[in-house]
Design an enzyme around this catalytic site. Sequence first.
Site, short mmCIF file in Angstrom:
data_model
loop_
_atom_site.label_atom_id
_atom_site.label_comp_id
_atom_site.label_asym_id
_atom_site.label_seq_id
_atom_site.Cartn_x
_atom_site.Cartn_y
_atom_site.Cartn_z
CG ASP A 80 53.28 10.08 58.43
OD1 ASP A 80 52.85 10.37 59.57
OD2 ASP A 80 53.36 8.90 58.02
CG ASP A 132 50.70 4.44 58.40
OD1 ASP A 132 50.98 5.52 57.86
OD2 ASP A 132 51.01 4.18 59.58
#
Length: 526
Positions: A344, A422
């Site tokens: 990420d 997420d």
Amino acid sequence: MEASRFLLWGLLVPLVSAQEAVLHAVNIDDTQLTRDYCISYNKNWTSLPSTLTNLTYTRLEILTPILLCSQSDVTHDIRHKAVVVMRGNCTFLEKAEIAQILGAEMLLIASDTGLPIPSGNKTNNLTIPIALIRNKDIIDLKTALGKNIIVALYSPPIPSFDPSMVIIFTIAVLCVTLGGYWSGMAELEKLKAVSGSGSTDSSSSEENVTLTPVTVVIFVAMCCVMLVLMYFFYKWLVYFIIAVFCIASSMSLYSCLSALVKKIPYGRCRFPCCNNFLEVRLFFLAAFCAAFAIVWVVFRNENSWAWILQDILGIAFCVHFIKTVKIPNFKSCVIFLVLLLVYDVFFVFITPFFTKSGESIMVEVAAGPFESSEKNDGNLVEGSAERSAPHEKLPVAMKVPRMEFSAMTLCFSPFSLLGFGDIVVPGLLIAYCHRFDVHTSSPSVYFFSCVIAYSVGMLITFVGLVLMKSAQPALLYLVPCTLITSTLVALYRKELKKFWNGNSYQVGNMAQFDLIISLDNLCNCY
């Protein structure tokens, strides 16, 4: 579950920069008829008001397709007007100087290839406002408002907090809580079945996917490859992802709803089908879930209401993913979450140094790739900010309409977004915590602690978005919060070795298992 893997990306919406603003257009004959359009401007050249109050309006003169690279391009009076000309053949400042000499009070440059921030060495003598606007918006403006138009420019402030964040937060916490709880209860049902049959076979009739350390590394590598492919082949692969999401989410919706329907003691009539008997209610439920996903596919670009369908499908997908994909021990959880955190951070913060547009690969894939930069007659024109597929977005995020108007709602996404990654990445750790609670007969202390840690991590993410005014990789905050909390709880309870090894431990005695059964009777869920 293979298809579902392509949907596990933590995608982030880019925050609008401080150099996007709004063109407010009004029809002179009917002042109730107005339109707002996104523009880009250089805040070092022009200072714009922040509200519509006491704006100075200027009569609009549309000169397109004139380029205005020479005074001879204009054959009639444009004094005291806001003029629109086409982009190309000369620089923005050269166009502005000619417009000011001819008496124009504002210059709007229509662009077919994006809205770069105007740049260059502006002289003090050049005083008129300069802004770029999409040519398609000029065409829409003429169609909607006619010829008698007055315009003004203003830059509404970006709200520090949007109420849509509360809804996004609620959805995220709800998904990880339901998914984690369901995973633990499924583990409890499996233990009951094993105990009742006296067999040591712990296999379940339901399909599950277990992520070992090796499969975790392979999984993250697949995510990296798929993200890069999406960056280069977005126009084609976006439709593949839409199809995968439609299939996976409809199946997930069926799985979630059927678990509830089976608890209802009515309507269990069956009919023969393929050497088996199917419940009529489950057949109609499957048809409903398929129709639900098809309706979303057909109307996915309807911004007014299609986001509700996408969120429902997304919630079902995330909850079912967390319940179905199992990580057997905390060691694998640490490897999985840390690798995806690095993934990420790399694709958000590092890749802007390698892309032509200067935007991260993660952000470009999330919102649709940017067009490439262009050159006209030796003059470098700023790289375009126009999306190459503006009407097709990846359905890998929860969407909630923004409730505060700003340039963001016109220039970029009118939605607050939170990527599925997420939710499901920390959610798999939360699910493991609940399964560990079940095996060790603890009062869900790991589960609730991890859910609270996830909630705190989400709040820190929102604070980071507000303070830094730039896209933030949510896993940067969620991963440390959940991993550190889980570790501290295991240390406090002196169970770190068991927690680390996971399924390698066994329930100590029948008294512990009897407590598990009693907990299930109290919960009576799934």
